[in-house]
Design an enzyme around this catalytic site. Sequence first.
Site, PDB file in Angstrom:
ATOM      1  N   HIS A   1       0.825  -1.207   0.000  1.00  0.00           N
ATOM      2  CA  HIS A   1       0.000   0.000   0.000  1.00  0.00           C
ATOM      3  C   HIS A   1       0.864   1.264   0.000  1.00  0.00           C
ATOM      4  O   HIS A   1       0.538   2.257  -0.665  1.00  0.00           O
ATOM      5  CB  HIS A   1      -0.930  -0.018   1.217  1.00  0.00           C
ATOM      6  CG  HIS A   1      -1.759   1.203   1.355  1.00  0.00           C
ATOM      7  ND1 HIS A   1      -1.497   2.171   2.306  1.00  0.00           N
ATOM      8  CD2 HIS A   1      -2.845   1.642   0.665  1.00  0.00           C
ATOM      9  CE1 HIS A   1      -2.380   3.143   2.195  1.00  0.00           C
ATOM     10  NE2 HIS A   1      -3.212   2.853   1.214  1.00  0.00           N
TER      11      HIS A   1
ATOM     12  N   GLU B   1       1.934   1.861  -3.460  1.00  0.00           N
ATOM     13  CA  GLU B   1       0.815   2.408  -4.248  1.00  0.00           C
ATOM     14  C   GLU B   1       0.784   3.929  -4.144  1.00  0.00           C
ATOM     15  O   GLU B   1       0.615   4.646  -5.136  1.00  0.00           O
ATOM     16  CB  GLU B   1      -0.497   1.815  -3.747  1.00  0.00           C
ATOM     17  CG  GLU B   1      -1.741   2.393  -4.402  1.00  0.00           C
ATOM     18  CD  GLU B   1      -2.929   2.416  -3.466  1.00  0.00           C
ATOM     19  OE1 GLU B   1      -3.568   3.485  -3.346  1.00  0.00           O
ATOM     20  OE2 GLU B   1      -3.224   1.381  -2.845  1.00  0.00           O
ATOM     21  N   HIS B   2       0.990   4.450  -2.938  1.00  0.00           N
ATOM     22  CA  HIS B   2       1.018   5.893  -2.743  1.00  0.00           C
ATOM     23  C   HIS B   2       2.218   6.528  -3.449  1.00  0.00           C
ATOM     24  O   HIS B   2       2.089   7.579  -4.085  1.00  0.00           O
ATOM     25  CB  HIS B   2       1.099   6.214  -1.246  1.00  0.00           C
ATOM     26  CG  HIS B   2      -0.216   6.192  -0.547  1.00  0.00           C
ATOM     27  ND1 HIS B   2      -0.717   7.270   0.143  1.00  0.00           N
ATOM     28  CD2 HIS B   2      -1.148   5.216  -0.423  1.00  0.00           C
ATOM     29  CE1 HIS B   2      -1.889   6.970   0.669  1.00  0.00           C
ATOM     30  NE2 HIS B   2      -2.172   5.716   0.344  1.00  0.00           N
TER      31      HIS B   2
ATOM     32  N   GLU C   1      -4.593   7.506   7.555  1.00  0.00           N
ATOM     33  CA  GLU C   1      -5.518   6.469   7.071  1.00  0.00           C
ATOM     34  C   GLU C   1      -5.741   5.398   8.126  1.00  0.00           C
ATOM     35  O   GLU C   1      -6.867   4.951   8.364  1.00  0.00           O
ATOM     36  CB  GLU C   1      -4.959   5.818   5.804  1.00  0.00           C
ATOM     37  CG  GLU C   1      -5.230   6.520   4.515  1.00  0.00           C
ATOM     38  CD  GLU C   1      -4.893   5.635   3.330  1.00  0.00           C
ATOM     39  OE1 GLU C   1      -5.779   4.907   2.848  1.00  0.00           O
ATOM     40  OE2 GLU C   1      -3.727   5.664   2.887  1.00  0.00           O
TER      41      GLU C   1
END
Length: 435
Positions: A51, A54-55, A131
């Site tokens: 993840h 991904e950022h 998040e």
Amino acid sequence: MAARSKFKKSIFDNGLTLVTERHSEFRSLSIGVWVKTGTRYERPRESGVSHFLEHMLFKGTENRTALEIAREVDQVGGDFNAFTAREYTCFHLLLLDRDLGLGLDILSDVILNSSFDGDEMEKERKVILQEISMVGESPEELVHDIFFELAYGRHGLGKPILGTETSIRRMRRLDLLNFFRKHYRPDRMIVSVAGDVSHETVRRKLKPLAKPSWPGRPWRRWSHVELGFEPAPKLKDGRWWIERPTEQVHLVWGVEGPTYMSRDRFAAFLLNVYLGGGMSSALFQEIREKNGLAYSVYSTLSPFLDSGLFNVYVATNMANVPVCFKLIEECVDKLKRDLLTEEELQTIKDNLKGTILLSSDSVEARMSSIAKNDIFFNRYIGVDEICREVDAVSPQDVRRVARKLLRDERRSWLALGPKPSKQVRHRVRPKRLGR
């Protein structure tokens, strides 16, 4: 033109796969780059790295700053986004078909030339920590994450996709680079395109990604063990109560589900629709409409390569917890005991096929479908074939699969909420409290 003839597939010499499905009725175009990696490939110290990557692929390359990437997409009215799952990661662009070249150029640039700037990484670390905090403040999301963790233990399928606060704070640039160089390789990636463009045109414009080797990633074949893939374990079963200062108690009831490739998957999808797939489903009617015990009631099916989970979710007041569990068990037992009538089965078939057919009117859904079918089945599966498989399911199939999946000895549940009252604890008897 038959749907099958719209689909084409190529595999480049470096192992990169291209799948396209032409739709001349749309002006929109969906392009996705799918990477065959996710949380199940992360080792314990790498939790959340998929993840995090991904950022970072939005945060600038050797040729474009993060702002320039955003501006180029915005100027043509497009949308650039991404998501991380447990077995794959996807970067996707929605554009007009005239902007195919721009879309492929941007995606090629971020895959080949992302800079992983240290300052940008520190900014994104803060964003990801926010998040994680948001999930912690959303009991509905948190209870599903915890249930996966309890069911799969330390295996990658049980890891939270975002990682943990500890793992994200500890993540270093070299950790990202090492994971990126191992997994973001041509033989581990699929480019998927749906819209009014020809396969040959896309293939020609993918020359940058068709190179024999990519920067920092000399060609070599990685074994499943080297990539971090471990067979899914047998799911752990239990009854857990996790104390949190929430207003409601958030319940997840679950059993092992079918794999992506199970021959029973279509019967299981129909079982899911019947039990908790909408406002007319058995659980919604029993728990909400007839008894007024909860606002949110639904079931979900999560298939993977070699495992799967079937879950029921309910949010309710403390006093209603025992009766909610009782109603779930009664609905499940009825499905195991009694055959659905032909009328009942046809209703849920129409529901499922309607959902499939409605989504097929979206280039984004088609782009996603042809990519996932290649990942899990290594072949094209059209909407017509799926509908035929759904139609072929009989009432006996649904009952057989219900008896196979919804076995008494394998049912587990998790409650997330305030400390249970003595009366509730006595009636539900959780095996484990606190955490």
